[in-house]
Design a protein around this motif. Structure first.
Motif, PDB file in Angstrom:
ATOM      1  N   UNK A 187       0.731  -1.239  -0.054  1.00 35.41           N
ATOM      2  CA  UNK A 187       0.029   0.058   0.089  1.00 35.41           C
ATOM      3  C   UNK A 187       0.864   1.328  -0.023  1.00 35.41           C
ATOM      4  N   UNK A 188       1.794   1.241   0.908  1.00 31.54           N
ATOM      5  CA  UNK A 188       2.656   2.234   1.019  1.00 31.54           C
ATOM      6  C   UNK A 188       3.235   2.803  -0.494  1.00 31.54           C
ATOM      7  N   UNK A 189       3.673   1.827  -1.168  1.00 36.65           N
ATOM      8  CA  UNK A 189       4.449   1.822  -2.299  1.00 36.65           C
ATOM      9  C   UNK A 189       3.778   2.836  -3.438  1.00 36.65           C
ATOM     10  N   UNK A 190       2.296   2.817  -3.343  1.00 37.52           N
ATOM     11  CA  UNK A 190       1.137   3.366  -4.175  1.00 37.52           C
ATOM     12  C   UNK A 190       0.859   4.858  -3.612  1.00 37.52           C
ATOM     13  N   UNK A 195      -3.150   9.293   8.958  1.00 37.32           N
ATOM     14  CA  UNK A 195      -4.341   8.378   8.499  1.00 37.32           C
ATOM     15  C   UNK A 195      -4.063   7.390   7.344  1.00 37.32           C
ATOM     16  N   UNK A 196      -3.353   7.747   6.357  1.00 33.36           N
ATOM     17  CA  UNK A 196      -2.897   7.035   5.633  1.00 33.36           C
ATOM     18  C   UNK A 196      -2.123   5.792   5.909  1.00 33.36           C
ATOM     19  N   UNK A 197      -0.975   5.910   6.787  1.00 34.62           N
ATOM     20  CA  UNK A 197      -0.381   4.895   7.315  1.00 34.62           C
ATOM     21  C   UNK A 197      -1.370   3.736   7.964  1.00 34.62           C
ATOM     22  N   UNK A 241       1.629  10.301  -0.773  1.00 36.46           N
ATOM     23  CA  UNK A 241       2.007  11.232   0.425  1.00 36.46           C
ATOM     24  C   UNK A 241       3.142  10.367   1.154  1.00 36.46           C
ATOM     25  N   UNK A 242       2.923   9.189   1.462  1.00 38.80           N
ATOM     26  CA  UNK A 242       3.881   8.318   2.270  1.00 38.80           C
ATOM     27  C   UNK A 242       5.094   7.749   1.274  1.00 38.80           C
ATOM     28  N   UNK A 243       5.070   7.488   0.155  1.00 39.89           N
ATOM     29  CA  UNK A 243       6.166   6.800  -0.546  1.00 39.89           C
ATOM     30  C   UNK A 243       7.192   7.991  -0.552  1.00 39.89           C
ATOM     31  N   UNK A 244       7.032   9.048  -0.929  1.00 43.24           N
ATOM     32  CA  UNK A 244       8.199  10.105  -0.927  1.00 43.24           C
ATOM     33  C   UNK A 244       8.916  10.225   0.643  1.00 43.24           C
ATOM     34  N   UNK A 245       8.540   9.781   1.534  1.00 38.94           N
ATOM     35  CA  UNK A 245       9.096   9.645   3.034  1.00 38.94           C
ATOM     36  C   UNK A 245      10.161   8.653   2.926  1.00 38.94           C
ATOM     37  N   UNK A 246      10.244   7.679   2.208  1.00 36.72           N
ATOM     38  CA  UNK A 246      11.186   6.738   2.124  1.00 36.72           C
ATOM     39  C   UNK A 246      12.143   7.072   1.201  1.00 36.72           C
ATOM     40  N   UNK A 247      13.409   7.531   1.695  1.00 39.13           N
ATOM     41  CA  UNK A 247      14.560   7.851   0.786  1.00 39.13           C
ATOM     42  C   UNK A 247      15.123   6.941  -0.331  1.00 39.13           C
ATOM     43  N   UNK A 248      14.827   5.366   0.089  1.00 42.56           N
ATOM     44  CA  UNK A 248      15.254   4.484  -0.829  1.00 42.56           C
ATOM     45  C   UNK A 248      14.520   4.272  -1.789  1.00 42.56           C
ATOM     46  N   UNK A 249      15.273   3.961  -3.190  1.00 44.96           N
ATOM     47  CA  UNK A 249      14.409   3.621  -4.224  1.00 44.96           C
ATOM     48  C   UNK A 249      13.624   2.365  -3.993  1.00 44.96           C
ATOM     49  N   UNK A 250      14.224   1.343  -3.107  1.00 47.58           N
ATOM     50  CA  UNK A 250      13.494   0.270  -3.078  1.00 47.58           C
ATOM     51  C   UNK A 250      13.146   0.093  -1.654  1.00 47.58           C
ATOM     52  N   UNK A 251      11.794  -0.055  -1.259  1.00 47.89           N
ATOM     53  CA  UNK A 251      11.279  -0.146   0.013  1.00 47.89           C
ATOM     54  C   UNK A 251      11.721  -1.438   0.898  1.00 47.89           C
ATOM     55  N   UNK A 252      12.474  -2.343   0.405  1.00 49.35           N
ATOM     56  CA  UNK A 252      13.051  -3.533   0.970  1.00 49.35           C
ATOM     57  C   UNK A 252      13.523  -3.239   2.244  1.00 49.35           C
ATOM     58  N   UNK A 253      14.683  -2.183   2.402  1.00 49.01           N
ATOM     59  CA  UNK A 253      15.142  -1.984   3.659  1.00 49.01           C
ATOM     60  C   UNK A 253      14.154  -1.510   4.696  1.00 49.01           C
TER      61      UNK A 253
END
Length: 132
Positions: free
Chosen positions: A32-35, A93-95, A38-50
């Motif tokens: 869900x976060x990947x799409x 709320x999104x989280x 608002x939330x996706x840009x908070x993850x600096x890694x290109x890959x959400x795996x870490x």
């Protein structure tokens, strides 16, 4: 820290199915976060795996599983770790929406689900660090 084993019986971690349960929950959450715009840009890694791995280790440890998180990253210090990111009420709320969907996708007893959801709601609220 967390809800580990006690003389009263197995830990929450063991009762809900251990690693497999938490891995399924976290993987579904990050789908869900990947799409999420608002939330996706908070993850600096290109890959959400870490990020997925860190959350998995944290939740497993908190609920009485392996202590890999502390061994690898030290004390959780969640507010400090989230401080650089604009955690607004909307982000909270999104989280929670993604986590609710993830929690609804896994097999968990109503009692365990209520305990886990209560914690997740409180934790999400505690991370809010900016107004809208």
């Amino acid at each position: 820290m967390g809800n580990g084993a006690s003389p009263l019986g197995p830990s929450f971690f063991d009762q809900v199915g251990g690693h497999d349960f938490f891995a399924a929950l976290v993987a579904e959450f990050y789908r869900g976060v990947a799409e999420d715009e608002v939330l996706r840009p908070m993850y600096p890694e290109e890959d959400l795996g870490p990020a997925e791995r860190r959350m998995l280790m944290f939740l497993e440890q908190y609920w009485g599983g392996p202590t890999d998180y502390s061994q690898e990253r030290g004390h959780p210090r969640l507010r400090m770790r989230h401080a650089p990111f604009p955690v607004t009420p909307d982000a909270r709320e999104r989280w929670l929406r993604h986590m609710r969907r993830a929690l609804d996708s896994v097999d968990i007893s109503p009692l365990h689900e209520a305990e886990l959801w209560d914690y997740l709601e409180r934790a999400a609220t505690a991370m809010v660090n900016r107004s809208e």
